[in-house]
Motif scaffolding. Structure first.
Motif, PDB file in Angstrom:
ATOM      1  N   LYS A  59       0.831  -1.201   0.000  1.00 54.04           N
ATOM      2  CA  LYS A  59       0.000   0.000   0.000  1.00 54.04           C
ATOM      3  C   LYS A  59       0.868   1.254   0.000  1.00 54.04           C
ATOM      4  CE  LYS A  59      -4.224   1.714   0.390  1.00 54.04           C
ATOM      5  NZ  LYS A  59      -5.251   1.525  -0.638  1.00 54.04           N
ATOM      6  N   ALA A  67       0.495   3.434  -3.383  1.00 54.92           N
ATOM      7  CA  ALA A  67      -0.551   4.419  -3.104  1.00 54.92           C
ATOM      8  C   ALA A  67      -0.343   5.672  -3.947  1.00 54.92           C
ATOM      9  CB  ALA A  67      -0.543   4.775  -1.614  1.00 54.92           C
ATOM     10  N   ASN A  68      -1.403   6.058  -4.655  1.00 57.36           N
ATOM     11  CA  ASN A  68      -1.384   7.269  -5.497  1.00 57.36           C
ATOM     12  C   ASN A  68      -0.267   7.240  -6.536  1.00 57.36           C
ATOM     13  OD1 ASN A  68      -3.524   8.393  -3.900  1.00 57.36           O
ATOM     14  ND2 ASN A  68      -1.990   8.972  -2.367  1.00 57.36           N
ATOM     15  N   SER A  69       0.133   6.047  -6.929  1.00 51.62           N
ATOM     16  CA  SER A  69       1.196   5.923  -7.930  1.00 51.62           C
ATOM     17  C   SER A  69       0.798   4.904  -8.994  1.00 51.62           C
ATOM     18  CB  SER A  69       2.508   5.489  -7.267  1.00 51.62           C
ATOM     19  OG  SER A  69       3.512   5.284  -8.237  1.00 51.62           O
ATOM     20  N   PRO A  70       0.102   5.346 -10.043  1.00 53.34           N
ATOM     21  CA  PRO A  70      -0.291   4.421 -11.119  1.00 53.34           C
ATOM     22  C   PRO A  70       0.916   3.713 -11.736  1.00 53.34           C
ATOM     23  CG  PRO A  70      -1.463   6.504 -11.325  1.00 53.34           C
ATOM     24  CD  PRO A  70      -0.432   6.704 -10.262  1.00 53.34           C
ATOM     25  N   GLN A  93       1.792   0.784  -9.643  1.00 56.12           N
ATOM     26  CA  GLN A  93       0.771  -0.257  -9.814  1.00 56.12           C
ATOM     27  C   GLN A  93       0.971  -0.998 -11.141  1.00 56.12           C
ATOM     28  OE1 GLN A  93      -3.332   0.761  -8.850  1.00 56.12           O
ATOM     29  NE2 GLN A  93      -2.632   2.483  -7.592  1.00 56.12           N
ATOM     30  N   GLN A 146      -7.575  -2.938  -2.011  1.00 54.93           N
ATOM     31  CA  GLN A 146      -7.372  -1.550  -2.448  1.00 54.93           C
ATOM     32  C   GLN A 146      -5.899  -1.228  -2.652  1.00 54.93           C
ATOM     33  OE1 GLN A 146      -9.526   0.954   0.317  1.00 54.93           O
ATOM     34  NE2 GLN A 146     -11.501   0.395  -0.559  1.00 54.93           N
ATOM     35  N   ASP A 179      -5.934  -0.110  -8.265  1.00 55.21           N
ATOM     36  CA  ASP A 179      -7.106   0.660  -8.665  1.00 55.21           C
ATOM     37  C   ASP A 179      -7.649   0.087  -9.969  1.00 55.21           C
ATOM     38  OD1 ASP A 179      -6.772   2.347  -6.519  1.00 55.21           O
ATOM     39  OD2 ASP A 179      -5.510   3.748  -7.641  1.00 55.21           O
ATOM     40  N   GLU A 203     -17.948  11.247  -0.849  1.00 51.84           N
ATOM     41  CA  GLU A 203     -17.212  10.053  -1.276  1.00 51.84           C
ATOM     42  C   GLU A 203     -17.943   9.351  -2.417  1.00 51.84           C
ATOM     43  OE1 GLU A 203     -15.948   5.664   0.494  1.00 51.84           O
ATOM     44  OE2 GLU A 203     -16.559   7.257   1.881  1.00 51.84           O
ATOM     45  N   SER A 252     -15.675   8.848 -10.802  1.00 48.68           N
ATOM     46  CA  SER A 252     -14.558   7.994 -11.209  1.00 48.68           C
ATOM     47  C   SER A 252     -15.050   6.795 -12.014  1.00 48.68           C
ATOM     48  CB  SER A 252     -13.806   7.519  -9.960  1.00 48.68           C
ATOM     49  OG  SER A 252     -12.811   6.583 -10.296  1.00 48.68           O
TER      50      SER A 252
END
Length: 797
Positions: free
Chosen positions: A576, A580-583, A586, A615, A618, A706, A713
């Protein structure tokens, strides 16, 4: 008798109805309570017509009428409710119940009036609740009551004209109009003879109105629902097929020999009965939230030439008997969907089994449901289990006919929609796993020289890979002939080249392996992966180190699914923190996972599903990887890749739905709190109550924000997926011209685009306007490339 035995008794029709009636009417018995009386009467009504035993059905009907007539004053309402419920849910016995009502009406006119009033009221309610399957059964029941002299033929004609008038409303979706036309067409085999003899002009007007409607209705939606993409095989839309069957029936003076018209035996009694007029039915108006049955295509697999010459003849595709058989077998499956054994027995005991080639009509009905688009009426595993049970119960006939069906499906596979090909693969591999994988693979030799995008090659290769999930690698090698090496699956072991000392990452892999053996914590592992000399603009983690770390983790956990899950859970924080926040990270994770498990697609799917749940991944990153990655490009002909795409989109939709439900629950809690506000004023001060309300409001606002972000999205991801399909198809059309539409690549990619539309129909429907702006208004896209969207939009237009 226990409940299971009772269900079996009901399924095989073994209730000794005549004995029950004789005992209950002749034997002197103590007075029974009203509840006991109601239970007994309901049971008798429900089971009428099931294996009559020593006496005829006509005799049993007369005895039941005598019994019910004496109880009308006590439990008349319950009797009426039960008969209507049976008419809704047991359409195979519809004429029995219409005859029962006719005989009771002949003896008690008031009873006839009450049941007619209740019938129309219930139909109105059912239409408002959008239970269209029950509604069409009641429409047919109403028409059959005219045959039993309960209703005047004039009022039934006006009733049908009212339904047809509702079909002609302007500004309503075609699916709504289709249902009303279908309801009229479907009832005509029951009432057609009476209308022809006594209301010829009105019948002609009805048929003329239907003909006019059929001429002007859109057919755009048909292609997206067809099993086969070519025009070689007959694939009529359901309403068009029924219309042709009714026209053929009308040409035969409405004479058919399939419907069991029980009232004929009581013509003398019914002829003197007083008739009623139907109250007016007001079809509920259309609203933006109204939901109607989707259209479907009539599935045909066999014709008369496929059946044995010395057996019963298969009715023609446009004979009304074919329609009635299809419906009755479908009812049997629906009524027994919770138990495959009862369902198989009921199908084999089909009332008209002597007059039809039973294995052929049953298998055609089952496969029609397997291939129904957008989705099957029952879980597809149920059909696989049902076919196995049918083979078990009739081992001398069904296995041979099922093999014949599989051969026909294989022969037509080159034109099969990819989504249907997937279903064929899933069923056939499951079926083979239950019969020791015995199959004449030589009959599929023509796929060995086929292109990798040829459906026959895809089918054979995917079947073997799916079989490996049910068995093991060496077993598949045993069943496959030596000549079929091209179809042989790869050995499903983990790929780990860093064991070789010459590999450039050998030392780094050995380092991570030592850390894992030392059971380094997830937090400490984060520091191991962090870039030592961190600059303000540079990446925080090194992609190569992360790839090696993840490959080593997969190798050490490769023994089983549970080992993988345990490893992912143990290092969840590590994964994680890095991705996280890094395509881009991923993407590294996905590429590493593919590199390790590309020979075991089941492991790939399960791990990706787990990563989505945790999670760590994504959904939009998975989509980008599928369409843009070089690794995925070489897998585009494989079933697992598209299964992964649809699973990812489905998981996203379920997450959005769950969050939406959470918001609804908070709103309900807020309402409940407001209701109790006055009661709590005495116990709590205003400040305390305001704090509680503010807390709920704050949580609600957070959750609503949310959900709004998630929906946005979700919309963006679906638009991106469909745009990628349209762009790829447009590019191919520009490169190859008109000939591109006939190429294997084009039909395959277009089929997968249809697959996405059909698999996520409700979700895509919610933002179809935005999709239209994105696709239709885009001048860079070829109109042929977005034809699938027009087909999709027409489904509920």
């Amino acid at each position: 008798m226990n409940s299971r035995q009772d269900r079996r008794r009901h399924a095989d029709g073994s209730l000794p109805f005549s004995n029950e009636v004789e005992v209950d009417t002749k034997r002197r018995r103590a007075p029974e309570s009203q509840s006991e009386l109601e239970r007994r009467v309901v049971d008798l009504i429900m089971h009428i017509g099931e294996k009559p035993g020593q006496t005829s059905l006509e005799s049993n009907l007369e005895k039941l009428v005598t019994l019910l007539e004496g109880e009308l004053e006590k439990i008349g309402t319950r009797i009426i409710e039960t008969i209507i419920e049976c008419a809704k849910n047991l359409p195979d016995k519809l004429t029995i119940y219409s005859t029962l009502v006719g005989l009771l009406n002949a003896k008690n006119y008031n009873f006839g009036g009450e049941i007619v009033e209740k019938l129309v009221t219930d139909l109105q309610t059912i239409l408002e609740k959008e239970k269209h399957r029950h509604a069409v059964n009641l429409v047919t029941f109403i028409c059959d009551l005219a045959n039993c002299r309960v209703l005047s033929l004039t009022s039934v004609v006006e009733f049908l004209e009212g339904l047809l008038e509702a079909a002609g409303e302007e500004g309503v979706p075609q699916v709504r109009s289709d249902w009303f036309v279908y309801a009229v067409l479907r009832s005509l085999p029951w009432i057609g003879v009476e209308l022809k003899e006594k209301k010829t002009e009105e019948l002609e007007n009805l048929l003329g109105g239907i003909e006019a409607y059929m001429q002007q209705r859109s057919r755009t939606h048909i292609r997206i629902l067809q099993v086969w993409t070519g025009s070689t095989h007959e694939q009529e839309e359901y309403l068009e097929c029924l219309h042709e069957q009714i026209k053929l029936l009308g040409g035969a003076n409405w004479q058919e020999k399939h419907i069991a018209r029980m009232y004929i035996a009581f013509d003398a009694v019914l002829g003197d009965a007083l008739q009623h007029n139907l109250p007016t039915l007001a079809p509920p108006p259309h609203t933006p939230t109204s939901n109607y049955p989707l259209p479907h295509v009539v599935f045909r697999l066999f014709d008369y030439a496929d059946c044995p010459e010395d057996g019963p003849v298969l009715p023609g595709a446009h004979s009304i008997e074919r329609h009635l058989i299809d419906e009755e077998l479908g009812w049997i499956i629906d009524l027994n969907e919770m138990n495959r054994k009862d369902c198989a027995e009921a199908l084999l005991n089909y009332a008209h089994r002597a007059s039809v080639p039973l294995p052929y009509v049953v298998l055609e009905t089952v496969f029609s449901r397997v291939f129904t688009l957008p989705d099957s009426p029952q879980p597809r595993l149920f059909y696989g289990a049902l076919l196995i049970e049918l083979c078990r119960l009739q081992p001398n006939t069904f296995p041979q006919v099922l093999a014949q069906a599989a051969e026909l499906l294989y022969d037509r596979a080159h034109e099969m929609q990819p989504v249907c090909l997937d279903r064929f693969v899933d069923w056939f591999s499951y079926h083979l796993s239950n019969f020791q994988y015995r199959w004449s693979w030589q009959d599929w030799n023509d796929c060995l020289e086929a292109d990798v995008l040829d459906n026959k090659f895809i089918l054979a290769k995917e079947v073997l890979e799916k079989c490996m999930r049910f068995s093991y690698y060496e077993r598949i090698l045993e069943i496959l002939p030596e000549s079929h090496k091209r179809l042989q699956p790869a050995k499903p072991d983990v790929i780990y080249p860093m064991e070789d000392e010459t590999h450039p990452e050998f030392e780094r892999a050995r380092h991570f392996q030592a850390l894992f053996q030392e059971k380094l914590t997830a937090e400490a592992m984060i520091e191991e992966l962090r870039v030592e000399e961190q600059t303000g603009e540079g990446p925080e983690f090194d992609s190569t180190s992360f790839s090696v770390f993840f490959a080593v983790l997969l190798k050490l956990a490769s023994k089983s699914f549970s080992h993988n899950f345990a490893a992912l859970t143990r290092y969840h924080k590590t994964l994680k923190a890095v991705v996280a926040n890094s395509p881009s990270m991923q993407q590294v994770l996905l590429s590493t996972l593919y590199g390790c498990w590309r020979n075991n697609t089941q492991m790939l799917l399960i791990i990706i599903d787990k990563l989505l749940k945790m999670q760590i991944l994504d959904c939009n990153v998975v989509v980008v990887w599928i369409f843009n990655s070089e690794d995925a490009q070489q897998e585009h002909s494989r079933q697992w890749l598209w299964e992964m795409l649809n699973n990812s989109l489905d998981k996203l939709s379920k997450h959005v739905a769950k969050c939406t439900r959470d918001v609804d629950s908070l709103k309900e809690a807020k309402q409940r709190k407001a209701v109790k506000k006055d009661e709590e004023k005495e116990e709590k001060d205003d400040q305390e109550m305001e704090e509680e309300a503010a807390e709920i409001d704050g949580e609600l606002l957070t959750k609503e924000a949310e959900v709004e972000a998630l929906v946005e999205s979700q919309k963006r991801i679906f638009l991106d997926v469909l745009m990628k399909f349209a762009t790829a198809l447009t590019a191919r059309l520009k490169e190859q011209g008109d000939g591109a539409e006939k190429s294997l690549w084009y039909t395959f990619v277009q089929g997968r685009m249809r697959h996405v539309f059909l698999s996520h129909e409700p979700v895509i429907r919610a933002f179809s306007e935005e999709l239209e702006l994105e696709l239709v208004a885009n001048s860079d896209l070829d109109k042929r490339a977005i034809q699938v969207f027009a087909e999709f939009r027409a489904l509920r237009a």
